[in-house]
Design a protein around this motif. Structure first.
Motif, PDB file in Angstrom:
ATOM      1  N   TYR A   1      48.209  47.008  35.715  1.00  0.00           N
ATOM      2  CA  TYR A   1      47.389  46.045  34.988  1.00  0.00           C
ATOM      3  C   TYR A   1      46.357  45.371  35.887  1.00  0.00           C
ATOM      4  O   TYR A   1      45.863  44.303  35.572  1.00  0.00           O
ATOM      5  N   LEU A   2      46.027  45.990  37.002  1.00  0.00           N
ATOM      6  CA  LEU A   2      45.010  45.524  37.937  1.00  0.00           C
ATOM      7  C   LEU A   2      45.421  44.253  38.660  1.00  0.00           C
ATOM      8  O   LEU A   2      45.598  44.257  39.870  1.00  0.00           O
ATOM      9  N   PHE A   3      45.620  43.126  37.920  1.00  0.00           N
ATOM     10  CA  PHE A   3      46.050  41.866  38.508  1.00  0.00           C
ATOM     11  C   PHE A   3      47.111  41.230  37.616  1.00  0.00           C
ATOM     12  O   PHE A   3      47.144  41.494  36.413  1.00  0.00           O
ATOM     13  N   PRO A   4      47.977  40.370  38.181  1.00  0.00           N
ATOM     14  CA  PRO A   4      48.983  39.680  37.356  1.00  0.00           C
ATOM     15  C   PRO A   4      48.314  38.792  36.300  1.00  0.00           C
ATOM     16  O   PRO A   4      47.442  37.983  36.618  1.00  0.00           O
ATOM     17  N   VAL A   5      48.735  38.936  35.064  1.00  0.00           N
ATOM     18  CA  VAL A   5      48.088  38.245  33.958  1.00  0.00           C
ATOM     19  C   VAL A   5      48.257  36.731  34.058  1.00  0.00           C
ATOM     20  O   VAL A   5      47.316  35.975  33.816  1.00  0.00           O
ATOM     21  N   ARG A   6      49.437  36.249  34.418  1.00  0.00           N
ATOM     22  CA  ARG A   6      49.652  34.795  34.491  1.00  0.00           C
ATOM     23  C   ARG A   6      48.784  34.167  35.573  1.00  0.00           C
ATOM     24  O   ARG A   6      48.236  33.072  35.394  1.00  0.00           O
ATOM     25  N   ALA A   7      48.645  34.843  36.695  1.00  0.00           N
ATOM     26  CA  ALA A   7      47.800  34.318  37.756  1.00  0.00           C
ATOM     27  C   ALA A   7      46.334  34.302  37.322  1.00  0.00           C
ATOM     28  O   ALA A   7      45.598  33.348  37.598  1.00  0.00           O
ATOM     29  N   LEU A   8      45.897  35.352  36.627  1.00  0.00           N
ATOM     30  CA  LEU A   8      44.530  35.371  36.097  1.00  0.00           C
ATOM     31  C   LEU A   8      44.315  34.223  35.124  1.00  0.00           C
ATOM     32  O   LEU A   8      43.277  33.554  35.151  1.00  0.00           O
ATOM     33  N   SER A   9      45.297  33.990  34.245  1.00  0.00           N
ATOM     34  CA  SER A   9      45.178  32.948  33.240  1.00  0.00           C
ATOM     35  C   SER A   9      44.995  31.577  33.883  1.00  0.00           C
ATOM     36  O   SER A   9      44.136  30.783  33.464  1.00  0.00           O
ATOM     37  N   ARG A  10      45.790  31.278  34.897  1.00  0.00           N
ATOM     38  CA  ARG A  10      45.709  29.962  35.540  1.00  0.00           C
ATOM     39  C   ARG A  10      44.388  29.785  36.277  1.00  0.00           C
ATOM     40  O   ARG A  10      43.772  28.709  36.226  1.00  0.00           O
ATOM     41  N   ARG A  11      43.953  30.821  36.974  1.00  0.00           N
ATOM     42  CA  ARG A  11      42.678  30.732  37.689  1.00  0.00           C
ATOM     43  C   ARG A  11      41.519  30.591  36.702  1.00  0.00           C
ATOM     44  O   ARG A  11      40.597  29.777  36.900  1.00  0.00           O
ATOM     45  N   PHE A  12      41.539  31.362  35.633  1.00  0.00           N
ATOM     46  CA  PHE A  12      40.489  31.304  34.615  1.00  0.00           C
ATOM     47  C   PHE A  12      40.451  29.919  33.965  1.00  0.00           C
ATOM     48  O   PHE A  12      39.377  29.330  33.787  1.00  0.00           O
ATOM     49  N   ARG A  13      41.612  29.382  33.618  1.00  0.00           N
ATOM     50  CA  ARG A  13      41.676  28.048  33.012  1.00  0.00           C
ATOM     51  C   ARG A  13      41.066  26.995  33.923  1.00  0.00           C
ATOM     52  O   ARG A  13      40.226  26.188  33.501  1.00  0.00           O
ATOM     53  N   GLY A  14      41.465  26.998  35.180  1.00  0.00           N
ATOM     54  CA  GLY A  14      40.942  26.013  36.117  1.00  0.00           C
ATOM     55  C   GLY A  14      39.447  26.146  36.336  1.00  0.00           C
ATOM     56  O   GLY A  14      38.720  25.146  36.396  1.00  0.00           O
ATOM     57  N   ARG A  15      38.991  27.387  36.437  1.00  0.00           N
ATOM     58  CA  ARG A  15      37.575  27.609  36.680  1.00  0.00           C
ATOM     59  C   ARG A  15      36.733  27.182  35.477  1.00  0.00           C
ATOM     60  O   ARG A  15      35.673  26.561  35.622  1.00  0.00           O
ATOM     61  N   MET A  16      37.192  27.509  34.267  1.00  0.00           N
ATOM     62  CA  MET A  16      36.426  27.172  33.066  1.00  0.00           C
ATOM     63  C   MET A  16      36.375  25.668  32.845  1.00  0.00           C
ATOM     64  O   MET A  16      35.315  25.108  32.515  1.00  0.00           O
ATOM     65  N   VAL A  17      37.486  24.982  33.027  1.00  0.00           N
ATOM     66  CA  VAL A  17      37.509  23.531  32.846  1.00  0.00           C
ATOM     67  C   VAL A  17      36.625  22.853  33.884  1.00  0.00           C
ATOM     68  O   VAL A  17      35.856  21.931  33.562  1.00  0.00           O
TER      69      VAL A  17
ATOM     70  N   VAL B   1      36.175  37.329  25.579  1.00  0.00           N
ATOM     71  CA  VAL B   1      35.334  38.294  26.288  1.00  0.00           C
ATOM     72  C   VAL B   1      36.168  39.523  26.612  1.00  0.00           C
ATOM     73  O   VAL B   1      37.247  39.416  27.213  1.00  0.00           O
ATOM     74  N   HIS B   2      35.669  40.690  26.192  1.00  0.00           N
ATOM     75  CA  HIS B   2      36.283  41.969  26.554  1.00  0.00           C
ATOM     76  C   HIS B   2      35.658  42.451  27.862  1.00  0.00           C
ATOM     77  O   HIS B   2      34.423  42.481  27.993  1.00  0.00           O
ATOM     78  N   CYS B   3      36.499  42.843  28.823  1.00  0.00           N
ATOM     79  CA  CYS B   3      36.015  43.290  30.128  1.00  0.00           C
ATOM     80  C   CYS B   3      36.539  44.691  30.424  1.00  0.00           C
ATOM     81  O   CYS B   3      37.743  44.937  30.302  1.00  0.00           O
ATOM     82  N   LEU B   4      35.649  45.588  30.803  1.00  0.00           N
ATOM     83  CA  LEU B   4      36.046  46.916  31.256  1.00  0.00           C
ATOM     84  C   LEU B   4      35.714  47.018  32.736  1.00  0.00           C
ATOM     85  O   LEU B   4      34.558  46.831  33.136  1.00  0.00           O
ATOM     86  N   ILE B   5      36.749  47.328  33.547  1.00  0.00           N
ATOM     87  CA  ILE B   5      36.623  47.228  34.997  1.00  0.00           C
ATOM     88  C   ILE B   5      37.082  48.530  35.642  1.00  0.00           C
ATOM     89  O   ILE B   5      38.224  48.963  35.435  1.00  0.00           O
ATOM     90  N   PRO B   6      36.227  49.188  36.438  1.00  0.00           N
ATOM     91  CA  PRO B   6      36.691  50.354  37.197  1.00  0.00           C
ATOM     92  C   PRO B   6      37.808  49.960  38.156  1.00  0.00           C
ATOM     93  O   PRO B   6      37.799  48.859  38.720  1.00  0.00           O
ATOM     94  N   GLY B   7      38.761  50.840  38.345  1.00  0.00           N
ATOM     95  CA  GLY B   7      39.957  50.512  39.121  1.00  0.00           C
ATOM     96  C   GLY B   7      39.788  50.644  40.610  1.00  0.00           C
ATOM     97  O   GLY B   7      40.390  51.522  41.251  1.00  0.00           O
ATOM     98  N   GLY B   8      38.976  49.781  41.192  1.00  0.00           N
ATOM     99  CA  GLY B   8      38.812  49.776  42.632  1.00  0.00           C
ATOM    100  C   GLY B   8      37.725  48.823  43.062  1.00  0.00           C
ATOM    101  O   GLY B   8      37.001  48.262  42.236  1.00  0.00           O
ATOM    102  N   ALA B   9      37.615  48.623  44.389  1.00  0.00           N
ATOM    103  CA  ALA B   9      36.650  47.676  44.935  1.00  0.00           C
ATOM    104  C   ALA B   9      35.839  48.340  46.035  1.00  0.00           C
ATOM    105  O   ALA B   9      36.340  49.190  46.783  1.00  0.00           O
ATOM    106  N   LEU B  10      34.567  47.949  46.147  1.00  0.00           N
ATOM    107  CA  LEU B  10      33.667  48.427  47.198  1.00  0.00           C
ATOM    108  C   LEU B  10      33.624  47.388  48.308  1.00  0.00           C
ATOM    109  O   LEU B  10      33.274  46.236  48.068  1.00  0.00           O
ATOM    110  N   THR B  11      33.983  47.781  49.516  1.00  0.00           N
ATOM    111  CA  THR B  11      34.004  46.844  50.635  1.00  0.00           C
ATOM    112  C   THR B  11      32.613  46.700  51.246  1.00  0.00           C
ATOM    113  O   THR B  11      31.699  47.476  50.960  1.00  0.00           O
ATOM    114  N   GLU B  12      32.460  45.721  52.117  1.00  0.00           N
ATOM    115  CA  GLU B  12      31.175  45.496  52.775  1.00  0.00           C
ATOM    116  C   GLU B  12      30.786  46.646  53.678  1.00  0.00           C
ATOM    117  O   GLU B  12      29.604  46.856  53.970  1.00  0.00           O
ATOM    118  N   THR B  13      31.761  47.408  54.147  1.00  0.00           N
ATOM    119  CA  THR B  13      31.483  48.550  55.027  1.00  0.00           C
ATOM    120  C   THR B  13      31.271  49.845  54.251  1.00  0.00           C
ATOM    121  O   THR B  13      31.138  50.918  54.844  1.00  0.00           O
TER     122      THR B  13
END
Length: 374
Positions: free
Chosen positions: A177-193, A155-167
Motif C-alpha cells: 500500500y506504498l505507505f501506512p494509511v494511519r500515518a498518512l491520515s495523521r500527517r494529512f490532517r495536520g498539514r491541511m489544518v 482527491v484521487h491520486c495515482l502514484i508510480p511505485g518508486g522514487a527518483l533520487t537526487e543522484t
C-alpha cells in the motif's frame, strides 16, 4: 407517468437563474445548448444512399455528461506517453464534512489547499521513507461529490511505485500500500489544518467572519480520524491510464444514472458504499436535484487534474528520461497521433452498408437572447 430524463432536460425544466452567479449561469447555458441547433453543426450526406443527416456540436464543457467520454479518451492518449514500467498505487484523501460550509463560500481556496496538503504529505513520506528517499510522482484528480450528489470532497491520486533520487537513481516501492494509511491520515490532517489556519491569517477566507467559530471547527476536526484510502497496486502498466480515466473526467452525475422523471420528481441510481456498494435508487424534487448538481460546478479556471513531482509538466520529460535510464528500459518510440477522421469530416454511413458520409455544409451557431445568454 414516468418518462426518461437527462441532465440537460432537467436543467431546461427546473433551473432557476435568479440566484446564480455569472459563471454558473454560463456553464448551465452551455449544457442546455449542447448538441442542439443553438451550438451549430454540420449537415452530412452519404455518397452511396444520398441520405442527409445533421450533427450538432457539443459544448465541450467539463461539467457536461454528453461531452466527457471523448475528452477522457483524448486525455488517455496523451497520458500514455508518461507511463512507467512499474507498479502503480491508488490513494484517496477525503476532507471531513465539517468543512463543507467553508467549501460553500471559499471553494477555490479550500480546493487549492487540499491539493497542496496531499502533495506535501506524500512528498514528505517519499523523502523520509528509508527505502525510497527521493521524489515521488503523482497525478491527482479532485472530486467534490458522493453518489447521491451530496458534497463529499476528495482527491484521487495515482502514484508510480518508486522514487527518483537526487543522484538519478530509482528506488522501487516495497510495500503493498506504498505507505501506512494511519500515518498518512495523521500527517494529512495536520498539514491541511495548518494550511487552513494560514489562510485565515492571510485573509483568504474573508467570508468566514467569526474567528472563534473557525477555531472551534479546526479543533474539532483535529480530534477525529481523517479518511485516507489505499488500493492495491496496479501491475499492468498498459491498464493504468484506462484505470485513472474512470476518475479524471467523471462528473457529479451521468445521464446513465438517471432512471426516470415523474412530474416534479427525478429518480436516480446510486451505490451505497456503507452497504458494500449496494445499488439503490433515490428520488429528489427537480429543484433539489438542480441544487445538488450546481454544488459541483468548479470555480472558473480551476484545474481539477494536476501533476506533481517528476510528473509535473515543467520537468516531466527530463525526469522520466532519467527514470527510464535508471530502469534500463527505454521509453516506447513514437507518439500517439491524433485521429484524422474529424479533420476530413467523413464517417461510415449509419443508414447503409457501404456508404461514407461527407460534410456538405456548416450550420452556423443559432444565437438567441434569453435568460441564460443575454
Amino acid at each position: 407517468m414516468a418518462n426518461s430524463v437527462t441532465v440537460q432536460s432537467a436543467l431546461n425544466q427546473f433551473l432557476s437563474t435568479d440566484s446564480l452567479d455569472s459563471h454558473r449561469r454560463k456553464v448551465c447555458s452551455r449544457l442546455m445548448d449542447c448538441r442542439t441547433a443553438r451550438m451549430g453543426g454540420m449537415e452530412m450526406r452519404c455518397d452511396h444512399c444520398k441520405a442527409r443527416t445533421v450533427h450538432y456540436y457539443g459544448c465541450r464543457d467539463r461539467h457536461c455528461p454528453q461531452c466527457q467520454g471523448r475528452a477522457s479518451q483524448q486525455w488517455c492518449e496523451r497520458q500514455r506517453r508518461s507511463l512507467l514500467p512499474v507498479p502503480y498505487f491508488h490513494l484517496v484523501f477525503t476532507l471531513p464534512h465539517a468543512l463543507n460550509g467553508w467549501i460553500q463560500v471559499h471553494p477555490e481556496v479550500v480546493y487549492r489547499r487540499l491539493f497542496e496538503s496531499v502533495w506535501n504529505t506524500l512528498s514528505q513520506f517519499g523523502h523520509k521513507t528509508k527505502h525510497l528517499q527521493g521524489e515521488l510522482g503523482m497525478t491527482a484528480v479532485l472530486h467534490t461529490w458522493g453518489q447521491n450528489l451530496s458534497r463529499h470532497v476528495h482527491v484521487h491520486c495515482l502514484i508510480p511505485g518508486g522514487a527518483l533520487t537526487e543522484t538519478g537513481e530509482w528506488h522501487q516501492a516495497k510495500h503493498q500500500y506504498l505507505f501506512p494509511v494511519r500515518a498518512l491520515s495523521r500527517r494529512f490532517r495536520g498539514r491541511m489544518v495548518s494550511s487552513l489556519r494560514s489562510s485565515i491569517r492571510t485573509g483568504e477566507l474573508h467570508r468566514l467572519i467569526d474567528p472563534g467559530a473557525l477555531n472551534d471547527v479546526l479543533n474539532e476536526v483535529m480530534q477525529k480520524d481523517w479518511v485516507v484510502y489505499a488500493r492495491h497496486c496496479l501491475n499492468q502498466a498498459e491498464t493504468v491510464v484506462d484505470y485513472l480515466a474512470r476518475y479524471t473526467h467523471r462528473i457529479a452525475i451521468s445521464n446513465g444514472r438517471l432512471v426516470s422523471q415523474d412530474g416534479d420528481w427525478i429518480k436516480l441510481r446510486y451505490k451505497d458504499y456503507r452497504e458494500d456498494g449496494r445499488q439503490k435508487t433515490l428520488q429528489l424534487e427537480g429543484a433539489e436535484f438542480i441544487r445538488r448538481f450546481l454544488m459541483h460546478i468548479l470555480p472558473k479556471g480551476f484545474m481539477r487534474i494536476r501533476h506533481f513531482g517528476y510528473l509535473s509538466n515543467r520537468t516531466r520529460r527530463q525526469k522520466l528520461t532519467a527514470i527510464h535510464q535508471a530502469l534500463q528500459k527505454p521509453p516506447e518510440a513514437g507518439d500517439v497521433t491524433e485521429n484524422g477522421a474529424e479533420s476530413h469530416r467523413t464517417w461510415p454511413c449509419p443508414q447503409c452498408d457501404g456508404g461514407v458520409v461527407h460534410m456538405v455544409r456548416q450550420i452556423p451557431r443559432y444565437k438567441t437572447v434569453g435568460i441564460l445568454t443575454a
